[in-house]
Write an enzyme that holds these catalytic residues in place. Structure first.
Site, PDB file in Angstrom:
ATOM      1  N   GLY A   1      38.445  55.709 -57.338  1.00 20.22           N
ATOM      2  CA  GLY A   1      36.797  55.901 -57.378  1.00 20.22           C
ATOM      3  C   GLY A   1      36.509  56.338 -56.017  1.00 20.22           C
ATOM      4  O   GLY A   1      37.179  56.725 -55.182  1.00 20.22           O
TER       5      GLY A   1
ATOM      6  N   ALA B   1      33.825  46.640 -52.702  1.00 22.63           N
ATOM      7  CA  ALA B   1      35.118  46.783 -53.601  1.00 22.63           C
ATOM      8  C   ALA B   1      35.716  45.345 -53.984  1.00 22.63           C
ATOM      9  O   ALA B   1      36.189  44.981 -54.925  1.00 22.63           O
ATOM     10  CB  ALA B   1      35.825  47.837 -52.605  1.00 22.63           C
TER      11      ALA B   1
ATOM     12  N   CYS C   1      35.505  54.133 -53.642  1.00 20.26           N
ATOM     13  CA  CYS C   1      36.272  53.297 -52.462  1.00 20.26           C
ATOM     14  C   CYS C   1      37.341  54.285 -51.903  1.00 20.26           C
ATOM     15  O   CYS C   1      37.643  54.195 -50.727  1.00 20.26           O
ATOM     16  CB  CYS C   1      36.391  51.937 -52.805  1.00 20.26           C
ATOM     17  SG  CYS C   1      37.281  50.872 -51.694  1.00 20.26           S
TER      18      CYS C   1
ATOM     19  N   ILE D   1      21.061  56.046 -47.279  1.00 23.77           N
ATOM     20  CA  ILE D   1      19.992  54.859 -47.496  1.00 23.77           C
ATOM     21  C   ILE D   1      20.262  54.039 -48.640  1.00 23.77           C
ATOM     22  O   ILE D   1      19.522  53.383 -49.194  1.00 23.77           O
ATOM     23  CB  ILE D   1      18.719  55.686 -47.812  1.00 23.77           C
ATOM     24  CG1 ILE D   1      18.533  56.577 -49.093  1.00 23.77           C
ATOM     25  CG2 ILE D   1      18.128  56.467 -46.752  1.00 23.77           C
ATOM     26  CD1 ILE D   1      17.156  56.703 -49.456  1.00 23.77           C
ATOM     27  N   GLY D   2      21.525  54.181 -49.250  1.00 18.19           N
ATOM     28  CA  GLY D   2      22.026  53.254 -50.300  1.00 18.19           C
ATOM     29  C   GLY D   2      22.449  53.976 -51.355  1.00 18.19           C
ATOM     30  O   GLY D   2      22.802  55.065 -51.286  1.00 18.19           O
TER      31      GLY D   2
ATOM     32  N   ARG E   1      36.657  61.817 -62.345  1.00 19.06           N
ATOM     33  CA  ARG E   1      36.792  62.697 -61.026  1.00 19.06           C
ATOM     34  C   ARG E   1      38.131  62.147 -60.348  1.00 19.06           C
ATOM     35  O   ARG E   1      39.066  63.184 -60.642  1.00 19.06           O
ATOM     36  CB  ARG E   1      35.835  62.311 -59.978  1.00 19.06           C
ATOM     37  CG  ARG E   1      34.364  62.734 -60.243  1.00 19.06           C
ATOM     38  CD  ARG E   1      33.317  62.317 -59.338  1.00 19.06           C
ATOM     39  NE  ARG E   1      33.825  62.671 -57.914  1.00 19.06           N
ATOM     40  CZ  ARG E   1      33.729  63.777 -57.219  1.00 19.06           C
ATOM     41  NH1 ARG E   1      33.017  64.715 -58.056  1.00 19.06           N
ATOM     42  NH2 ARG E   1      34.013  64.130 -55.992  1.00 19.06           N
TER      43      ARG E   1
ATOM     44  N   GLY F   1      22.210  51.371 -42.685  1.00 26.54           N
ATOM     45  CA  GLY F   1      23.270  50.436 -43.247  1.00 26.54           C
ATOM     46  C   GLY F   1      24.625  50.666 -42.865  1.00 26.54           C
ATOM     47  O   GLY F   1      24.939  51.054 -41.839  1.00 26.54           O
TER      48      GLY F   1
ATOM     49  N   HIS G   1      47.421  29.465 -31.826  1.00 24.51           N
ATOM     50  CA  HIS G   1      46.956  29.707 -30.554  1.00 24.51           C
ATOM     51  C   HIS G   1      47.939  30.467 -29.779  1.00 24.51           C
ATOM     52  O   HIS G   1      49.211  30.244 -29.745  1.00 24.51           O
ATOM     53  CB  HIS G   1      46.842  28.360 -29.790  1.00 24.51           C
ATOM     54  CG  HIS G   1      46.530  28.421 -28.342  1.00 24.51           C
ATOM     55  ND1 HIS G   1      45.121  28.728 -27.951  1.00 24.51           N
ATOM     56  CD2 HIS G   1      47.328  28.557 -27.204  1.00 24.51           C
ATOM     57  CE1 HIS G   1      44.950  29.055 -26.508  1.00 24.51           C
ATOM     58  NE2 HIS G   1      46.371  28.699 -26.185  1.00 24.51           N
TER      59      HIS G   1
END
Length: 461
Positions: free
Chosen positions: A39, A316, A41, A267-268, A35, A184, A441
């Site tokens: 990828g 990733a 990500c 859903i995953g 593709r 998620g 700081h």
């Protein structure tokens, strides 16, 4: 037939990282991607979603600027320009990856890869029917969205109404009503963006909490922040069907229906192992994922797997590290993979980050732990920059070893702070030794030092 030392199937984070390292290490390397280089990500996940979320953060600041003495009128999202910027960022990063791989002498091939067999001289891989041969194979084919068997959803195919992470990032218009199926990371990040952009967003989740394995208290605070922004949640609910501009679900045994202009299925994800020809060389899988050891080796000598395809940690940065380990093994190095200190982040506003054990997982493993919780308001910078914030840091310490085993936080900059906690866990540093480290700081990360030194507890100033 062209001969290679290494053939990598998949050009995502694991694939391009391994290719660059292998090429630089002297291995003649072929990288096959069907593709787009980078990828999921880079092209339709981590990076494009962050461009969206940054635009939403700027809009949120503009709308709430009066809290900080800054008044902005007419602030709004130009979705077309958001898309243009997203595409520009992707183009720049892909060009950078190509340049790195070219410099390493990697051969980049575009097409569908299938492992057809093994000969004495190496594995045979066809790329759109053109065969090549390689001494080693790295499986880095990634993952794909899970398409649930919900009535009204055509399996494996998104429509103009039902979207996956790929299509939601190309929408040129903001839907008036968006229903997100799944609470998620992906679902929450997109719910956050489209809520800020003006959509009426409802999230439907089967579990009684959001953010999956996120520590329970952090999940509860995040839920409260979302609700304040106007996102609606249907927890403990099961989607039963998707109709024309509507979603049906079951809540406490009662059938309900909600209207929608778009539906995001989130859903995953499942490993991409089908069609690779793994059966032709006997690579073992379990629940659809390639089985690997901590050296990223499969059961077949010479074949490795890294990234989402092995199902261990679909992130990733995990893929980057697994790729490094796999190539080190090929080059004869001693490197091995450790999974106990992999950080995870949800890039909402506020951000959520965690690493290592949660209180729940630590107790399930029988660890004798101490849990320290400290408000982010102990940080002067946090207090100065976040009006009315309820951020918190929770640390899990193994009392037997006196070492940090888990850190979980919600608030500003936590995506940048979490690596420090991850390093402490990965290097198994003693709490007293960590206490000797000087923190800048004022910074939000000082809360980590305060908590490690046992200051505060659960009180909020």
């Amino acid at each position: 037939m062209e001969q290679f030392d290494l053939c990598i199937i998949g050009g995502g984070p694991a694939g391009y990282t391994a290719a660059g390292q292998a090429g630089a290490g002297g291995l003649k390397t072929a990288l096959i991607e069907k593709r787009a280089l980078g990828g999921v990500c880079l092209n339709e996940g981590c990076i494009p979603s962050k461009t969206f979320l940054h635009s939403a953060k700027i809009l949120d600041y503009a709308k709430t600027g009066d809290k900080y003495g800054v008044t902005v009128t007419g602030a709004g999202i130009d979705q077309g320009k958001v898309i243009q910027r997203k595409n520009k960022v992707i183009k720049v990063l892909v060009a950078g990856i190509k340049a790195k791989l070219n410099k390493a002498g990697v051969t980049m091939l575009s097409g569908t890869a299938v492992i057809t067999g093994r000969e004495t001289s190496g594995f045979i891989v066809t790329v759109d029917d053109t065969p090549i041969q390689a001494q080693h194979i790295l499986l880095a084919s990634g993952s794909a969205p899970v398409i649930p068997p919900i009535p009204g959803v055509k399996e494996g195919i998104a429509s103009e109404f039902v979207l996956t992470n790929r299509e939601i990032l190309d929408l040129t218009d903001i839907p008036p009503e968006l229903v997100v199926v799944g609470g998620g990371v992906i679902g929450l990040e997109m719910a956050s963006y489209y809520n800020s952009a003006g959509s009426k967003v409802t999230v439907i989740e089967m579990l009684d909490k959001i953010a999956g394995l996120t520590e329970n208290e952090i999940s509860r605070i995040l839920l409260g922040n979302y609700k304040k922004k106007g996102v609606a949640f249907k927890l403990g609910c099961r989607v039963t069907g998707i109709g024309e501009n509507s979603v049906s679900y079951e809540e406490n045994g009662v059938a309900q229906t909600i209207s929608a202009d778009k539906v995001l299925l989130s859903i995953g994800r499942a490993p991409n192992t089908q069609g690779l020809g793994l059966e032709n060389i006997g690579v073992l899988t379990e629940r659809g994922a390639v089985i690997t050891d901590n050296s990223m080796r499969t059961n077949v000598p010479g074949v490795y797997a890294a990234g989402d395809v092995n199902g261990k940690s679909m992130l990733a940065h995990t893929a980057y590290r697994e790729a490094e380990v796999a190539v080190a093994q090929m080059l004869g190095g001693p490197d091995t993979m450790r999974y106990n200190a992999i950080p995870s982040v949800i890039y909402t506003n506020p951000e959520v980050a965690g690493v290592g054990e949660t209180e729940e997982s630590a107790r399930e493993k029988g660890l004798d732990i101490a849990v320290t919780a400290l408000s982010m308001r102990y940080s002067g910078r946090y207090l100065a920059e976040v009006e009315g914030g309820d951020g918190v840091l929770r640390l899990i310490v193994d009392k037997k070893s006196n070492r940090l085993v888990g850190a979980h936080m919600i608030g500003s900059y936590v995506s940048e702070i979490i690596f420090g906690a991850a390093m402490m866990i990965d290097m198994a540093l003693d709490i007293e030794r960590v206490g000797e480290v000087t923190f800048p700081h004022p910074s939000v990360c000082e809360v980590l030092r305060e908590a490690l030194n046992g200051i505060g507890g659960t009180n909020i100033p």
